[in-house]
Design a protein around this motif. Structure first.
Motif, short mmCIF file in Angstrom:
data_model
loop_
_atom_site.label_atom_id
_atom_site.label_comp_id
_atom_site.label_asym_id
_atom_site.label_seq_id
_atom_site.Cartn_x
_atom_site.Cartn_y
_atom_site.Cartn_z
N THR A 141 0.94 -0.95 0.01
CA THR A 141 0.20 -0.38 -0.23
C THR A 141 1.61 1.32 -0.46
N ALA A 142 0.20 2.30 0.09
CA ALA A 142 1.40 3.54 -0.03
C ALA A 142 1.71 4.21 0.88
N GLU A 143 0.96 3.77 2.11
CA GLU A 143 1.46 4.04 3.82
C GLU A 143 2.56 2.89 3.85
N GLU A 144 2.33 1.47 3.21
CA GLU A 144 3.56 0.61 3.73
C GLU A 144 4.44 1.42 2.37
N ALA A 172 5.67 4.14 1.81
CA ALA A 172 6.76 5.16 2.37
C ALA A 172 6.91 4.65 3.99
N ALA A 173 6.82 3.74 4.76
CA ALA A 173 7.05 3.39 5.81
C ALA A 173 8.58 2.76 5.94
N ALA A 183 2.15 2.95 -4.92
CA ALA A 183 3.15 3.01 -3.52
C ALA A 183 4.21 2.84 -3.79
N ALA A 223 4.35 7.21 -3.73
CA ALA A 223 5.27 7.06 -3.01
C ALA A 223 6.07 6.86 -2.17
#
Length: 239
Positions: A76-79, A81-82, A115, A118
């Motif tokens: 995911t985009a959040e994953e 970035a993390a 992804a 990001a």
């Protein structure tokens, strides 16, 4: 198509064809660019550590090693970035920093869509201070840990006293932004922690080190409650 998305697409095109090779002409036609542009892109992938290779002669072309590449990863985009932020935390002074940078390039090449975007946006906003640990020291520590061999080092403690030791590495500890080599010290005949930025010289030897339990060496120290990362396990096969 801009260059960055094209690089990712090139990797996917080669992966889909693997183990067969594709000619530069075929790739140029696929992405509607010149053969010279494709050659530059493939060279950039090689320099980034992506395992693409060229074969010459009849039926030659470019291919990618399927045994050394990742399948497409659906972050995911959040994953994404993390992940980029976590990899950036392994700055130039951290153990295995060079390998981390190569791994991050390969992971980036496996991403696509939101992804990938990001990850690029976050990467553009992260900076790191110059290395505090000499590259030669970091390399010797990495060799000793990976090869499980005795390490000879010169170390300056908190009072400024320098000593020379032969140690048997057990593992690494990170705390408050600092990295420590945890090892059995033959001079002290006990487990000791050596802050990497206080090691002034180090050399991995060819002598095999005895196995030491990391938790056992930390027992009774301020780091006895140190937490291990989540255990790595193979991904389950797709249903």
């Amino acid at each position: 198509m801009n260059r960055t998305p094209r690089l990712y697409a090139l990797v996917e095109e080669l992966r889909a064809a693997a183990p067969r090779s594709l000619t530069v002409a075929a790739l140029a036609a696929r992405f509607e660019v010149s053969t010279r542009t494709v050659q530059r892109d493939l060279q950039a992938l090689m320099e980034a550590g992506v395992p693409v290779r060229a074969t010459t002669g009849r039926g030659g072309g470019w291919s990618i090693d399927p045994e050394m590449t990742l399948p497409p990863i659906r972050f995911t985009a959040e994953e994404a970035a993390a992940l980029v932020a976590a990899l950036a935390a392994a700055d130039a002074s951290a153990p295995y920093a060079g390998a981390v940078r190569a791994a991050s390039q390969k992971l980036a090449a496996s991403m696509s869509g939101p992804a990938s975007e990001a990850a690029r946006e976050v990467a553009a906003r992260i900076v790191a201070l110059p290395a505090r640990t000499a590259e030669s020291v970091r390399s010797a520590v990495e060799q000793a840990l990976t090869g499980n061999v005795v390490l000879r080092l010169s170390y300056v403690d908190a009072t400024g006293q320098e000593s020379h030791r032969a140690v048997e590495p057990a593992g690494l500890l990170t705390a408050d932004g600092k990295w420590y080599l945890i090892a059995w010290c033959r001079t002290r005949q006990a487990g000791r922690g050596f802050r990497l930025d206080r090691i002034t010289a180090a050399a991995a030897t060819g002598e095999r080190a005895r196995p030491h339990d990391l938790s056992g060496l930390l027992l009774g120290s301020a780091a006895s409650g140190a937490l291990r990362p989540t255990a790595l396990a193979p991904l389950a096969p797709p249903p």
